[in-house]
Scaffold this motif. Structure first.
Motif, mmCIF file in Angstrom:
data_model
loop_
_atom_site.group_PDB
_atom_site.id
_atom_site.type_symbol
_atom_site.label_atom_id
_atom_site.label_comp_id
_atom_site.label_asym_id
_atom_site.label_seq_id
_atom_site.Cartn_x
_atom_site.Cartn_y
_atom_site.Cartn_z
ATOM 1 N N ILE A 132 8.631 -11.286 -9.162
ATOM 2 C CA ILE A 132 8.020 -10.504 -8.082
ATOM 3 C C ILE A 132 8.175 -9.008 -8.359
ATOM 4 C CG2 ILE A 132 8.068 -10.021 -5.609
ATOM 5 C CD1 ILE A 132 6.948 -12.769 -6.422
ATOM 6 N N TRP A 133 9.312 -8.612 -8.888
ATOM 7 C CA TRP A 133 9.518 -7.212 -9.268
ATOM 8 C C TRP A 133 8.484 -6.767 -10.301
ATOM 9 C CZ3 TRP A 133 11.307 -2.855 -7.750
ATOM 10 C CH2 TRP A 133 12.397 -2.768 -6.897
ATOM 11 N N VAL A 134 8.238 -7.620 -11.285
ATOM 12 C CA VAL A 134 7.269 -7.287 -12.330
ATOM 13 C C VAL A 134 5.879 -7.096 -11.728
ATOM 14 C CG1 VAL A 134 6.088 -8.155 -14.383
ATOM 15 C CG2 VAL A 134 8.569 -8.399 -14.179
ATOM 16 N N ILE A 135 5.504 -7.975 -10.806
ATOM 17 C CA ILE A 135 4.182 -7.875 -10.188
ATOM 18 C C ILE A 135 4.078 -6.610 -9.335
ATOM 19 C CG2 ILE A 135 2.565 -8.950 -8.570
ATOM 20 C CD1 ILE A 135 3.625 -11.664 -9.465
ATOM 21 N N ILE A 136 5.140 -6.287 -8.595
ATOM 22 C CA ILE A 136 5.125 -5.065 -7.779
ATOM 23 C C ILE A 136 4.966 -3.831 -8.661
ATOM 24 C CG2 ILE A 136 6.530 -3.581 -6.296
ATOM 25 C CD1 ILE A 136 7.697 -6.122 -5.047
ATOM 26 N N LEU A 137 5.719 -3.787 -9.755
ATOM 27 C CA LEU A 137 5.597 -2.651 -10.674
ATOM 28 C C LEU A 137 4.205 -2.597 -11.285
ATOM 29 C CD1 LEU A 137 9.077 -2.815 -12.468
ATOM 30 C CD2 LEU A 137 8.307 -1.139 -10.768
ATOM 31 N N TYR A 138 3.639 -3.760 -11.543
ATOM 32 C CA TYR A 138 2.265 -3.837 -12.058
ATOM 33 C C TYR A 138 1.294 -3.210 -11.067
ATOM 34 C CZ TYR A 138 -2.157 -6.049 -13.444
ATOM 35 O OH TYR A 138 -3.458 -6.290 -13.808
ATOM 36 N N MET A 139 1.420 -3.584 -9.789
ATOM 37 C CA MET A 139 0.511 -3.056 -8.769
ATOM 38 C C MET A 139 0.714 -1.561 -8.548
ATOM 39 S SD MET A 139 0.155 -6.016 -5.854
ATOM 40 C CE MET A 139 1.908 -6.198 -5.555
ATOM 41 N N VAL A 140 1.944 -1.114 -8.653
ATOM 42 C CA VAL A 140 2.235 0.298 -8.387
ATOM 43 C C VAL A 140 1.781 1.191 -9.541
ATOM 44 C CG1 VAL A 140 4.094 1.971 -8.084
ATOM 45 C CG2 VAL A 140 4.124 -0.166 -6.791
ATOM 46 N N PHE A 141 2.053 0.776 -10.782
ATOM 47 C CA PHE A 141 1.777 1.653 -11.918
ATOM 48 C C PHE A 141 0.504 1.286 -12.684
ATOM 49 C CE2 PHE A 141 6.348 2.274 -11.264
ATOM 50 C CZ PHE A 141 6.399 3.657 -11.239
ATOM 51 N N MET A 142 0.344 0.019 -13.037
ATOM 52 C CA MET A 142 -0.816 -0.363 -13.846
ATOM 53 C C MET A 142 -2.126 -0.141 -13.096
ATOM 54 S SD MET A 142 0.297 -1.286 -16.796
ATOM 55 C CE MET A 142 -1.049 -2.225 -17.523
ATOM 56 N N LEU A 143 -2.163 -0.552 -11.829
ATOM 57 C CA LEU A 143 -3.393 -0.442 -11.046
ATOM 58 C C LEU A 143 -3.803 0.996 -10.790
ATOM 59 C CD1 LEU A 143 -3.158 -3.201 -8.293
ATOM 60 C CD2 LEU A 143 -4.935 -2.946 -10.004
ATOM 61 N N THR A 144 -2.830 1.875 -10.648
ATOM 62 C CA THR A 144 -3.134 3.245 -10.273
ATOM 63 C C THR A 144 -3.141 4.181 -11.471
ATOM 64 O OG1 THR A 144 -2.098 2.855 -8.131
ATOM 65 C CG2 THR A 144 -2.502 5.133 -8.727
ATOM 66 N N VAL B 145 0.834 -1.207 0.000
ATOM 67 C CA VAL B 145 0.000 0.000 0.000
ATOM 68 C C VAL B 145 0.867 1.255 0.000
ATOM 69 C CG1 VAL B 145 -1.678 1.332 1.323
ATOM 70 C CG2 VAL B 145 -1.958 -1.140 1.100
ATOM 71 N N VAL B 146 1.894 1.271 0.815
ATOM 72 C CA VAL B 146 2.777 2.441 0.878
ATOM 73 C C VAL B 146 3.460 2.674 -0.462
ATOM 74 C CG1 VAL B 146 4.911 3.345 1.890
ATOM 75 C CG2 VAL B 146 3.156 2.346 3.365
ATOM 76 N N LEU B 147 4.009 1.601 -1.049
ATOM 77 C CA LEU B 147 4.677 1.736 -2.347
ATOM 78 C C LEU B 147 3.726 2.300 -3.391
ATOM 79 C CD1 LEU B 147 6.657 -1.644 -2.503
ATOM 80 C CD2 LEU B 147 7.570 0.631 -1.999
ATOM 81 N N ARG B 148 2.515 1.806 -3.395
ATOM 82 C CA ARG B 148 1.552 2.221 -4.412
ATOM 83 C C ARG B 148 1.062 3.646 -4.199
ATOM 84 N NH1 ARG B 148 -4.491 0.121 -5.667
ATOM 85 N NH2 ARG B 148 -4.705 1.279 -7.596
#
Length: 314
Positions: A221-233, A42-45
């Motif tokens: 895992i890096w790809v998924i984190i970047l997905y959650m941070v940028f794609m979702l928002t 949540v913080v990262l995003r």
């Protein structure tokens, strides 16, 4: 708006948004809690989104929210739509299953109606009251069902309850943000909302955000984190906001139902969850109830067309 402008592009945008959100239910389970805790995500995003939307606001909007009432409303939007919304969603998803979470989240349009009754004087018809009861029964069945053990074993019901609260706060946010979206540029509103949200989520999740050794994380895992941070928002919001300017209310309703269906298919395909007849019944009750509630009285519209109907998760 009864006519669609550029139908193919509108459908494509709405489908991509639904797919982005639907995939998140299963992809998030790959990351949390083993690699990054839910509140760390949540913080990262939220912090990243706050920076991105502030830059976009300064480049394209160049305006500020003014007036005591609008400033208070924008703060409430950040609290309900970003801070509490995000903490409850990822905290709940960490405990429950992707299918259960996606089904419970579908009731957010009902919360919009109930909040509109209280805040905007919207009336409840018999059909809507029946829909609220049916969807509520379906949601209660999901929340009380045990399902496969989640990250916390016996805490599946708690996770479902957190997702319900998440949907509640996001529904409230949609009603609160509508007047601001009509008055100010979308980037201005989002920049303020995510800034307020960042102040809320950082105290809860900064330790989880700093805990991982990011250099040692697998590429997947890096790809998924970047997905959650940028794609979702960022990506999902920009596509959604553009499509909402050209789509009819009926079309938007179709994509509300598409997201949990996609979430179920993705979860089953990835082996993150499984569909049972009980889950299918619960989903049918929720869908039927939401459809009845979505039949708006002809003389009023609950929210402006340009309000971002993001699923509660982001």
């Amino acid at each position: 708006m009864n006519q669609l402008s550029n139908p193919l592009r509108v459908h494509t945008a709405l489908f991509i948004v639904s797919l982005i959100y639907a995939a998140n239910y299963s992809l998030s389970k790959e990351v949390m809690p083993h690699y990054v805790g839910p509140y760390g995500i949540v913080v990262l995003r939220v912090v990243t989104a706050a920076v991105v939307f502030e830059v976009l606001a300064r480049l394209f909007a160049k305006e500020r929210i003014t007036g005591r009432a609008d400033n208070i409303r924008s703060i409430l939007c950040g609290i309900s739509g970003i801070g509490l919304n995000q903490l409850l969603f990822f905290g709940g998803l960490n405990l429950t299953t992707p299918i259960s979470a996606s089904l419970v989240q579908t009731i957010s349009p009902i919360v919009v109606v109930l909040a509109s009754v209280v805040l905007l004087g919207e009336r409840i018809t018999l059909k809507r009251a029946l829909g609220i009861g049916i969807a509520g029964a379906g949601a209660a069945m999901v929340i009380l069902s045990r399902g496969p053990a989640g990250a916390a074993g016996q805490s599946v019901a708690l996770g479902n309850l957190l997702i319900l609260l998440n949907a509640t706060f996001f529904g409230l946010y949609l009603v609160l943000v509508a007047p601001l979206m009509r008055k100010y540029h979308a980037f201005t509103v989002l920049a303020r909302s995510f800034l307020v949200g960042a102040f809320i989520v950082v105290p809860f999740g900064f330790k989880q955000a700093l805990a991982p050794d990011y250099a040692e994380l697998p590429l997947r895992i890096w790809v998924i984190i970047l997905y959650m941070v940028f794609m979702l928002t960022v990506v999902a919001y920009l596509l959604n906001n553009w499509a909402l300017k050209h789509a009819s209310p009926a079309l938007l309703g179709v994509y509300i139902y598409l997201q949990p269906i996609l979430a179920v298919l993705i979860a089953v395909a990835l082996g993150k969850d499984h569909l049972t007849w009980g889950r299918a019944l619960q989903g049918t009750l929720i869908f039927a109830g939401v459809w009845l509630v979505s039949q708006k009285p002809k003389h009023k519209t609950i929210i402006g067309k340009e309000v971002p109907l993001e699923p509660v998760q982001d």
